[in-house]
Scaffold this active site. Structure first.
Site, PDB file in Angstrom:
ATOM      1  NE  ARG A 113      -3.591  -0.335   2.801  1.00 46.49           N
ATOM      2  CZ  ARG A 113      -4.183  -0.545   3.889  1.00 46.49           C
ATOM      3  NH1 ARG A 113      -4.178   0.012   4.848  1.00 46.49           N
ATOM      4  NH2 ARG A 113      -4.627  -1.964   4.132  1.00 46.49           N
ATOM      5  CB  SER A 133      -7.955  -1.420   3.229  1.00 45.87           C
ATOM      6  OG  SER A 133      -8.843  -1.818   4.541  1.00 45.87           O
ATOM      7  CG  HIS A 134      -9.260   1.613   6.486  1.00 51.78           C
ATOM      8  ND1 HIS A 134      -8.558   0.509   6.335  1.00 51.78           N
ATOM      9  CD2 HIS A 134      -8.577   2.516   7.200  1.00 51.78           C
ATOM     10  CE1 HIS A 134      -7.379   0.489   7.205  1.00 51.78           C
ATOM     11  NE2 HIS A 134      -7.333   1.741   7.914  1.00 51.78           N
ATOM     12  CG  ASP A 175     -13.498  -1.607   4.423  1.00 47.06           C
ATOM     13  OD1 ASP A 175     -14.173  -2.305   3.688  1.00 47.06           O
ATOM     14  OD2 ASP A 175     -12.104  -2.032   4.583  1.00 47.06           O
ATOM     15  CG  ASP A 198     -11.369  -4.044   1.006  1.00 49.49           C
ATOM     16  OD1 ASP A 198     -11.298  -3.196   2.020  1.00 49.49           O
ATOM     17  OD2 ASP A 198     -10.673  -5.097   1.104  1.00 49.49           O
ATOM     18  CG  ASP A 248     -11.839  -5.920   4.595  1.00 53.75           C
ATOM     19  OD1 ASP A 248     -11.818  -4.860   4.476  1.00 53.75           O
ATOM     20  OD2 ASP A 248     -10.607  -6.539   4.568  1.00 53.75           O
ATOM     21  NE  ARG A 249      -9.961  -2.619   7.673  1.00 52.15           N
ATOM     22  CZ  ARG A 249      -9.087  -2.475   8.408  1.00 52.15           C
ATOM     23  NH1 ARG A 249      -9.078  -2.203   9.779  1.00 52.15           N
ATOM     24  NH2 ARG A 249      -7.864  -2.846   7.966  1.00 52.15           N
ATOM     25  CD  GLU A 276      -7.592  -8.652  12.498  1.00 43.03           C
ATOM     26  OE1 GLU A 276      -6.495  -9.081  12.695  1.00 43.03           O
ATOM     27  OE2 GLU A 276      -7.788  -7.557  11.458  1.00 43.03           O
ATOM     28  CB  SER A 284      -8.848  -2.731  12.903  1.00 46.14           C
ATOM     29  OG  SER A 284      -8.529  -4.243  12.387  1.00 46.14           O
ATOM     30  CE  LYS A 327      -9.989  -6.681   7.795  1.00 45.34           C
ATOM     31  NZ  LYS A 327      -8.659  -7.241   7.555  1.00 45.34           N
TER      32      LYS A 327
END
Length: 546
Positions: free
Chosen positions: A28, A122-123, A293, A295, A297-298, A381, A383, A394
């Protein structure tokens, strides 16, 4: 397939020293680096492809997806051209390049692909001034283990050339198969553009009682929900699953058009950035709110009037209510996993259910090994990530459907479910503070000096007063993890100070962007007495301003 075969070129290049994946096979960096530095992206893609043994790579199938952020389309084209040149036989790609991270994991496992490449940061924010990332998932559908990440890094440090078919062009918008004849290849290279939601939706149908959720969202006493996709990849999933399939009104879903810059916002589902959702929930009109988020996963869960469910509490509540989900009623629960910084609320549920808890370093790749070996059914997690052994990632939408299933089964609202949980198990107050944008060298010295201080024998037994509460140090260590599956040892994963009442302070170094470092401080305090369950988390965790 028309005309003459497409040429395969070998392009000379020079290595970059900073292409070490930061865990889980992911790189990243600022978007400008990927877009502007000569061969920066091709170098890393070649390193990823070369990390797959030649005999496994030739003719294999891989999955490619992105969260739709700026530079994704150009990067997807490069990935396709390089995959073809490196002997990959078939690529499965989401329409318009879009696939959530959970969907990539799902498709890899469903079709037994060799792995997948996910273009996401990600986020983190998108756009030309934002971040971009490349993530490699292996054949189990999960993030690359450290041994693979190390191999990618070693290749990246000595790379001299990469293979590419620059004349190969695909239409990402057209569903179906596209085939290409390549020079010196016996079989055509095949690309299949698939609906980004369908395969993943079929998996969800086997896990949940969709009829029960549909009744909750459409019946006479329907639950009004508000779901924010934050202009990331989840828009099509929210619309197709929650609205089309489960009957939620179309206006339940907001910010569902994926945008390259996420509408100028951080696509990060927390109280700081999901403010549009939070304000809507505070009005009291909606009984359930969720955000995802970039992608997918969160996730974040909110109850009526903006009641916030912390990720650690969400994980514990899900664990205590798995019997509401047909999937777990059928296969049972084998064990739980949580990252070390995540609160120990999960441990109390595990103890009551008589199942083991595995405490791992941060990073989903550590859970994959546990799930592959049949040890772990649910993990999470702090997060904002939770998932189960249905995938090796996740999964935000899965977690939202679990919550809706629990609400349907228990006939209670979000806040009532959480407060009942606290009454039964006690409340774990939990806070995280991030000290961001630090010089890596500075953080090294801070953590070194902290470790010397807290691991000194004289530190044990020291007492710290916070208001009327006195915390006595019972144990300290530098956390290391021995994988119960393969014996791999992962050291220096954070400093832990554990107090005599099981409260904890954790210091952990994080460097997900690779340029600057972050020190994270986690504080946890346990309160058994229900009369103490209404404090603000900072006060409850023994932390005060000043």
């Amino acid at each position: 397939m028309e005309g003459s075969p497409i040429p395969v070129l070998t392009v000379p290049t020079a290595p970059y020293e900073d292409q070490r994946p930061t865990g889980g096979g992911g790189l990243r960096r600022p978007t400008g680096l990927f877009e502007g530095q000569r061969n920066y992206l091709p170098n890393f893609i070649q390193s990823v492809l070369s990390s797959i043994d030649l005999r496994d790579r030739q003719g294999c199938t891989m999955v490619v997806g992105s969260d739709g952020r700026y530079f994704s389309r150009a990067a997807t084209e490069i990935v396709v051209q390089m995959a073809a040149a490196n002997g990959i036989g078939r690529l499965i790609i989401g329409q318009n390049g879009i696939l959530s991270t959970p969907a990539v994991s799902c498709i890899i496992r469903k079709i037994k692909a060799a792995g997948g490449i996910i273009l996401t940061a990600s986020h983190c924010p998108g756009g030309p001034g934002g971040e971009f990332g490349v993530k490699f998932n292996v054949a189990n559908g999960g993030p690359a283990p450290d041994v693979v990440s190390d191999k990618i890094y070693q290749i990246s440090k000595t790379i001299e050339e990469y293979a590419i078919c620059p004349d190969l062009r695909i239409d990402l918008s057209r569903l179906g198969r596209q085939e290409f004849d390549l020079e010196n290849k016996f079989k055509p290279f095949r690309v299949e553009i698939v609906d980004p939601v369908d395969i993943y939706l079929n998996l969800l149908r086997t896990i949940f009682d969709f009829n029960a959720i549909k009744s909750l969202l459409t019946g006479p006493s329907q639950l009004k929900i508000r779901v924010d996709a934050m202009h990331g990849v989840m828009g099509p999933y929210v619309r197709k699953v929650l609205c089309d399939e489960l009957g939620a009104p179309a206006n339940s879903a907001i910010n569902c058009v994926p945008l390259e810059d996420f509408g100028g916002q951080h696509p990060d589902p927390n109280l700081t950035y999901a403010t549009t959702l939070l304000e809507a929930m505070k009005g009291g009109e909606y009984g359930f709110g969720a955000a995802f988020d970039a992608d997918g996963d969160r996730y974040m869960i909110l109850g009526q009037n903006g009641f916030f469910v912390s990720p650690s509490d969400s994980l514990a509540v899900i664990a205590a209510n798995l019997s509401c989900i047909p999937y777990f009623r059928q296969i049972g629960v084998r064990g739980f996993g949580r990252s070390m910084p995540t609160s120990t609320a999960l441990d109390r549920v595990a103890k009551s259910m008589k199942v083991p808890v595995y405490e791992t370093p941060a990073g989903w790749r550590f859970f994959s090994n546990l799930m592959d070996s049949g040890r772990c059914s649910l993990c999470g997690e702090e997060s904002f990530g939770t998932g189960s052994d249905h995938l090796r990632e996740k999964d935000g939408l899965w977690a939202v459907l679990v919550w809706l299933s629990i609400i349907a089964a228990r006939k209670q609202g979000v806040e009532e479910i959480v407060r009942d949980h606290w009454a039964k198990y006690g409340r774990h107050y939990f806070c995280r503070f991030d000290y961001e944008g630090l010089e890596p060298k500075t953080t090294y010295y801070i953590m070194r000096d902290l470790e010397a201080l807290v691991t000194d024998k004289s530190f044990i037994g020291q007492q710290f007063a916070v208001g009327s509460q006195v915390y006595s140090v019972a144990k300290t260590d530098s956390f290391e993890y021995v994988d119960p599956v393969d014996g791999t040892v992962t050291k220096k994963q954070g400093l832990r100070i554990i107090f005599s009442d099981a409260s904890r302070l954790v210091f952990r170094l994080s460097s997900s962007s690779g340029v600057r470092a972050t020190i994270r401080l986690y504080a946890e305090s346990y309160e058994r007495d229900p009369s103490g369950h209404d404090q603000e988390p900072q006060a409850g965790a023994g932390l005060h301003e000043g």
